[in-house]
Design a protein around this motif. Sequence first.
Motif, PDB file in Angstrom:
ATOM      1  N   THR A 124       1.288  -1.335  -0.234  1.00  0.00           N
ATOM      2  CA  THR A 124       0.388   0.040  -0.300  1.00  0.00           C
ATOM      3  C   THR A 124       1.192   1.340  -0.161  1.00  0.00           C
ATOM      4  O   THR A 124       1.632   2.602  -0.690  1.00  0.00           O
ATOM      5  N   THR A 125       1.974   1.296   0.710  1.00  0.00           N
ATOM      6  CA  THR A 125       3.037   1.800   0.148  1.00  0.00           C
ATOM      7  C   THR A 125       3.470   2.525  -0.831  1.00  0.00           C
ATOM      8  O   THR A 125       3.917   3.936  -0.867  1.00  0.00           O
ATOM      9  N   SER A 126       4.118   0.724  -1.107  1.00  0.00           N
ATOM     10  CA  SER A 126       4.507   1.421  -2.418  1.00  0.00           C
ATOM     11  C   SER A 126       3.476   1.819  -3.185  1.00  0.00           C
ATOM     12  O   SER A 126       4.684   2.902  -4.036  1.00  0.00           O
ATOM     13  N   PHE A 127       2.326   1.440  -3.263  1.00  0.00           N
ATOM     14  CA  PHE A 127       1.181   2.131  -4.267  1.00  0.00           C
ATOM     15  C   PHE A 127       1.140   3.938  -4.206  1.00  0.00           C
ATOM     16  O   PHE A 127       1.115   4.404  -5.227  1.00  0.00           O
ATOM     17  N   LYS A 128       1.160   4.438  -3.304  1.00  0.00           N
ATOM     18  CA  LYS A 128       1.038   6.094  -2.474  1.00  0.00           C
ATOM     19  C   LYS A 128       1.899   6.091  -3.105  1.00  0.00           C
ATOM     20  O   LYS A 128       2.110   7.313  -3.899  1.00  0.00           O
ATOM     21  N   SER A 129       3.708   6.373  -3.649  1.00  0.00           N
ATOM     22  CA  SER A 129       4.493   6.665  -4.024  1.00  0.00           C
ATOM     23  C   SER A 129       4.529   6.307  -5.371  1.00  0.00           C
ATOM     24  O   SER A 129       5.188   7.342  -5.868  1.00  0.00           O
ATOM     25  N   TYR A 130       3.527   5.598  -5.889  1.00  0.00           N
ATOM     26  CA  TYR A 130       3.919   5.791  -7.776  1.00  0.00           C
ATOM     27  C   TYR A 130       2.359   6.765  -7.838  1.00  0.00           C
ATOM     28  O   TYR A 130       2.101   7.844  -8.861  1.00  0.00           O
ATOM     29  N   VAL A 131       1.500   6.923  -7.022  1.00  0.00           N
ATOM     30  CA  VAL A 131       0.211   7.435  -7.294  1.00  0.00           C
ATOM     31  C   VAL A 131       1.258   9.291  -7.531  1.00  0.00           C
ATOM     32  O   VAL A 131       0.789   9.611  -8.119  1.00  0.00           O
ATOM     33  N   GLU A 132       2.086   9.171  -6.161  1.00  0.00           N
ATOM     34  CA  GLU A 132       3.106  10.661  -5.952  1.00  0.00           C
ATOM     35  C   GLU A 132       3.730  11.043  -7.565  1.00  0.00           C
ATOM     36  O   GLU A 132       4.170  11.871  -8.336  1.00  0.00           O
ATOM     37  N   LYS A 133       4.161  10.020  -8.317  1.00  0.00           N
ATOM     38  CA  LYS A 133       4.954  10.128  -9.565  1.00  0.00           C
ATOM     39  C   LYS A 133       3.898  10.136 -10.423  1.00  0.00           C
ATOM     40  O   LYS A 133       4.837  11.297 -11.926  1.00  0.00           O
ATOM     41  N   VAL A 134       3.332   9.826 -10.232  1.00  0.00           N
ATOM     42  CA  VAL A 134       2.148  10.406 -12.061  1.00  0.00           C
ATOM     43  C   VAL A 134       1.298  11.501 -11.366  1.00  0.00           C
ATOM     44  O   VAL A 134       0.624  11.999 -12.216  1.00  0.00           O
ATOM     45  N   ASP A 173       7.196  -0.323 -12.969  1.00  0.00           N
ATOM     46  CA  ASP A 173       7.749  -0.377 -12.334  1.00  0.00           C
ATOM     47  C   ASP A 173       8.125  -1.415 -10.688  1.00  0.00           C
ATOM     48  O   ASP A 173       9.321  -1.827 -10.582  1.00  0.00           O
ATOM     49  N   ASP A 174       6.622  -2.402 -10.415  1.00  0.00           N
ATOM     50  CA  ASP A 174       7.481  -2.927  -9.570  1.00  0.00           C
ATOM     51  C   ASP A 174       7.745  -4.334 -10.489  1.00  0.00           C
ATOM     52  O   ASP A 174       6.272  -4.917 -10.702  1.00  0.00           O
TER      53      ASP A 174
END
Length: 389
Positions: A124-134, A173-174
Amino acid sequence: MVITAHWIDDEWKLQKKILNFFQTPDHKGETIAKAIESCLLDWGIENLLTVTLDNATANDAAITHLKGRISDWKGVIMENIFLHVRCNAHILNLIVKEGLSEQNKSISRVRNAVKYVKSSCARTTSFKSYVEKVKLNTRGLLSLDVETRWNSTYLMLNTAVKFEKPFSRMYIDDHKYFKYCLDSGGKIEHPSSEDWRDVNVFLKFLEIFYQTTLKFSSTLHVTSNTFCHELFNLQSIIVNYSKCDDSLLTGMAKKMKDQTNAVSEVSAMDTSDVWQSQWEKFLEKENNNVDDKSDLDKYLEDDVEKIKDFNILTWWKASSERYPIVSRIARDILAIPTPTVASEFVFSTGGRILDCYRSSLSPKTIEALVCSQQWLRSASTECKIEDLL
């Protein structure tokens, strides 16, 4: 099993009270019927018009057994002809499931992507980082559905479509997610752009059903007077979609149309016969003569009133002097709950009471806690279907 009583009081207020919350040895129809009979006898209740149940074979059998057990009760209304009321939310569920029966691939792919993210805090934390990246500006949170509840699937999809770009970035990326999709032998696939397009089409259609479900699921307002109107409105929408240019929507609508037509045939009972039968029962009970039928004639002949923000109970309270006997019939009919949401909501409450620290409570103690809580609590907020997900 939970049994909830619904009625309209002398002030024309809708009332509901939990009568029992208890364990049953099995879910057989005869067992359910015995439990209902025992509950009514314990409370000294003989005036029973309807019982609202989910659409299950055991419940059909329960009604058959119950009719035999209470047929000689003095308070039986209309000889139990309309005793069985099928939950309208479950009827709607059958219609939607029929429409989605051949569209599960896109939904499954989105579900599996959400399931991967929700499976651990790290993901979940990792997914939040992708939300920030896009650079996606949204505060929505992913939710995983319960596959047997289409409304929860709608909520899952409605949130997931907002994160199409983060999901695509995660697939690139994952490596764990990529492997998660790759090692499934083709059973799990990453949602494609076509899948997201299809999901958006589903949502456009399902939004209508979702809003109707919320109307059906009210516990503070009467629903028996609006069910047919809402159902026929849905039927009209489905017919229009079955003729649209989008092949996906057309396919869904045509499958739903058959289910809706079957339900409409059952719902479109001869209401004049119902009123007339009820009227005759009241005349017989009150020992009134034939001249009293002018009350019913007056009601049927009067013009339909057009009132903004119409409250049917307020109207009947004001009109009860003009239609004294008909208003009593209305009190019976309007009190009928068309969904089982009020009863289902009780189990959410029961879960909070019976936590891991109080698991040794006896069934009787749990029943006392659940019932007393509902009796004492002010009905200040309306139960919504989201509370059950």
